[in-house]
Design an enzyme around this catalytic site. Structure first.
Site, PDB file in Angstrom:
ATOM      1  N   ASP A 114     -29.259  74.248  -5.697  1.00 53.28           N
ATOM      2  CA  ASP A 114     -27.838  75.468  -5.556  1.00 53.28           C
ATOM      3  C   ASP A 114     -26.350  74.646  -4.876  1.00 53.28           C
ATOM      4  O   ASP A 114     -26.865  73.962  -4.017  1.00 53.28           O
ATOM      5  CB  ASP A 114     -28.555  77.281  -4.991  1.00 53.28           C
ATOM      6  CG  ASP A 114     -27.720  77.703  -6.104  1.00 53.28           C
ATOM      7  OD1 ASP A 114     -28.168  77.876  -7.026  1.00 53.28           O
ATOM      8  OD2 ASP A 114     -26.790  78.237  -5.558  1.00 53.28           O
ATOM      9  N   ASP A 135     -22.924  71.341  -5.573  1.00 51.48           N
ATOM     10  CA  ASP A 135     -21.621  71.672  -6.495  1.00 51.48           C
ATOM     11  C   ASP A 135     -22.135  70.463  -7.602  1.00 51.48           C
ATOM     12  O   ASP A 135     -21.647  69.792  -8.046  1.00 51.48           O
ATOM     13  CB  ASP A 135     -20.875  71.998  -5.852  1.00 51.48           C
ATOM     14  CG  ASP A 135     -19.599  73.007  -6.976  1.00 51.48           C
ATOM     15  OD1 ASP A 135     -19.893  72.735  -8.316  1.00 51.48           O
ATOM     16  OD2 ASP A 135     -18.028  72.929  -6.084  1.00 51.48           O
ATOM     17  N   VAL A 136     -21.742  71.345  -9.101  1.00 52.42           N
ATOM     18  CA  VAL A 136     -22.468  70.559 -10.086  1.00 52.42           C
ATOM     19  C   VAL A 136     -20.759  70.118 -10.607  1.00 52.42           C
ATOM     20  O   VAL A 136     -20.941  69.504 -11.892  1.00 52.42           O
ATOM     21  CB  VAL A 136     -23.481  70.946 -11.115  1.00 52.42           C
ATOM     22  CG1 VAL A 136     -24.728  71.260 -10.830  1.00 52.42           C
ATOM     23  CG2 VAL A 136     -22.797  72.360 -11.922  1.00 52.42           C
ATOM     24  N   ASN A 139     -30.157  73.939 -15.301  1.00 47.27           N
ATOM     25  CA  ASN A 139     -30.198  75.183 -15.206  1.00 47.27           C
ATOM     26  C   ASN A 139     -28.725  75.681 -14.755  1.00 47.27           C
ATOM     27  O   ASN A 139     -28.077  76.661 -15.027  1.00 47.27           O
ATOM     28  CB  ASN A 139     -30.983  75.627 -14.637  1.00 47.27           C
ATOM     29  CG  ASN A 139     -30.626  77.446 -14.271  1.00 47.27           C
ATOM     30  OD1 ASN A 139     -31.157  78.386 -15.715  1.00 47.27           O
ATOM     31  ND2 ASN A 139     -30.314  77.536 -13.678  1.00 47.27           N
ATOM     32  N   TYR A 148     -18.027  80.946 -22.327  1.00 41.79           N
ATOM     33  CA  TYR A 148     -19.096  80.944 -22.542  1.00 41.79           C
ATOM     34  C   TYR A 148     -20.253  80.068 -23.888  1.00 41.79           C
ATOM     35  O   TYR A 148     -21.171  79.258 -23.328  1.00 41.79           O
ATOM     36  CB  TYR A 148     -19.864  81.760 -21.233  1.00 41.79           C
ATOM     37  CG  TYR A 148     -21.154  81.635 -21.639  1.00 41.79           C
ATOM     38  CD1 TYR A 148     -21.511  80.670 -20.381  1.00 41.79           C
ATOM     39  CD2 TYR A 148     -22.600  82.218 -21.865  1.00 41.79           C
ATOM     40  CE1 TYR A 148     -23.194  80.586 -19.870  1.00 41.79           C
ATOM     41  CE2 TYR A 148     -23.806  82.887 -21.872  1.00 41.79           C
ATOM     42  CZ  TYR A 148     -23.624  81.838 -20.795  1.00 41.79           C
ATOM     43  OH  TYR A 148     -25.071  81.415 -20.104  1.00 41.79           O
ATOM     44  N   LYS A 182     -21.733  76.763 -24.317  1.00 40.89           N
ATOM     45  CA  LYS A 182     -23.474  76.422 -24.047  1.00 40.89           C
ATOM     46  C   LYS A 182     -23.367  75.178 -26.070  1.00 40.89           C
ATOM     47  O   LYS A 182     -24.551  74.892 -25.829  1.00 40.89           O
ATOM     48  CB  LYS A 182     -23.896  77.930 -24.345  1.00 40.89           C
ATOM     49  CG  LYS A 182     -23.700  78.565 -23.103  1.00 40.89           C
ATOM     50  CD  LYS A 182     -24.897  77.666 -22.400  1.00 40.89           C
ATOM     51  CE  LYS A 182     -25.661  78.683 -21.009  1.00 40.89           C
ATOM     52  NZ  LYS A 182     -26.591  77.855 -19.542  1.00 40.89           N
TER      53      LYS A 182
END
Length: 259
Positions: free
Chosen positions: A48, A75-76, A102, A167, A171
């Protein structure tokens, strides 16, 4: 409204597996997935970008398994962070069996009011972050000829909702990424699937969303209630396990809202 079922005992579906779950701090689907993987016998690593909450999550998981999971701040949106995360996990475990991607970021802004920065930020975390993690996982799993990737999508990738253009686009992108990655990884025996939850209730969501919106979204559900995070995590565990050995490129709706 139907009654909320109780969590069930472990069936040891992931015994002996090594699992990485990103964005696993806090009270949402990521932590629930990490917990269910631990309960199903996996050795778990969690990441995370919030170091304090990550440590708290690790402490809670240690109470369940008796072993503190490997943790790594990540941090992705940073390729260097993602690469370090996967290098660290693989070095510690020797290999990685399952990657649960996730990490995601939402928002609520109408398109005409949305800035380039708001759009780019949500896309970078939710779609490009998932791409970075999926790529890192496959670069390890494909040469090994073994592994599973489970991405977290959303029913919002199928349906329209005001204020959710960034968003929803992200997705929907995760869904397309999952399907394409699955086709590329299939010759190596590596599976890539995704869950598409509708609404999973947890304290953080309740803090950032209005009661009216949450009530409206819950009322749309077939059971007249939001999912519990562990109910979504159960589907993630299923996709990570051998019980789904012939499934790849699938987007599994954890709701009644598949188009």
């Amino acid at each position: 409204m139907s009654a909320v079922p109780r969590p069930h005992p472990s069936h040891r579906l992931l015994a002996g597996r090594t699992v990485l779950v990103t964005a696993a701090a806090g009270t949402g689907i990521g932590f629930a997935a990490a917990r269910r993987c631990v309960e199903e016998g996996a050795r778990v690593a969690i990441s995370d970008r919030h170091e304090r909450r990550l440590g708290e999550a690790a402490d809670q998981l240690a109470e369940i398994s008796g072993e503190r999971p490997l943790t790594a701040v990540c941090d992705v949106t940073s390729q260097a962070h993602v690469q370090n995360l996967f290098d660290t996990v693989i070095a510690a475990f020797g290999h990685l069996d399952v990657a649960v991607n996730n990490a995601g970021l939402g928002g609520d802004t109408h398109l005409t009011e949305m800035t380039d920065e708001q759009w780019a930020t949500v896309l970078d975390v939710t779609l490009t972050g998932t791409f970075r993690c999926t790529r890192a996982a496959l670069r390890h799993m494909v040469p090994r000829g073994s592994g599973v990737v489970v991405n977290n999508a959303s029913v919002i990738g199928w349906r329209a909702q005001a204020g959710q253009a960034h968003y929803a686009a992200a997705k929907a992108g995760v869904m397309a990424l999952t399907r394409c990655a699955a086709i590329e990884a299939a010759p190596a025996g590596v599976r890539v699937n995704a869950v598409a939850p509708s609404i999973a209730m947890h304290p953080f969501l309740a803090r950032v969303s209005s009661e009216e919106l949450l009530a409206e979204l819950s009322a749309r559900e077939a059971f007249g209630r939001a999912a519990e995070p562990w109910e979504v995590a159960d589907v993630i565990v299923f996709l990570a396990s051998d019980y789904s050995s012939y499934m790849t490129g699938e987007i599994v709706s954890v709701s009644s809202q598949h188009p």
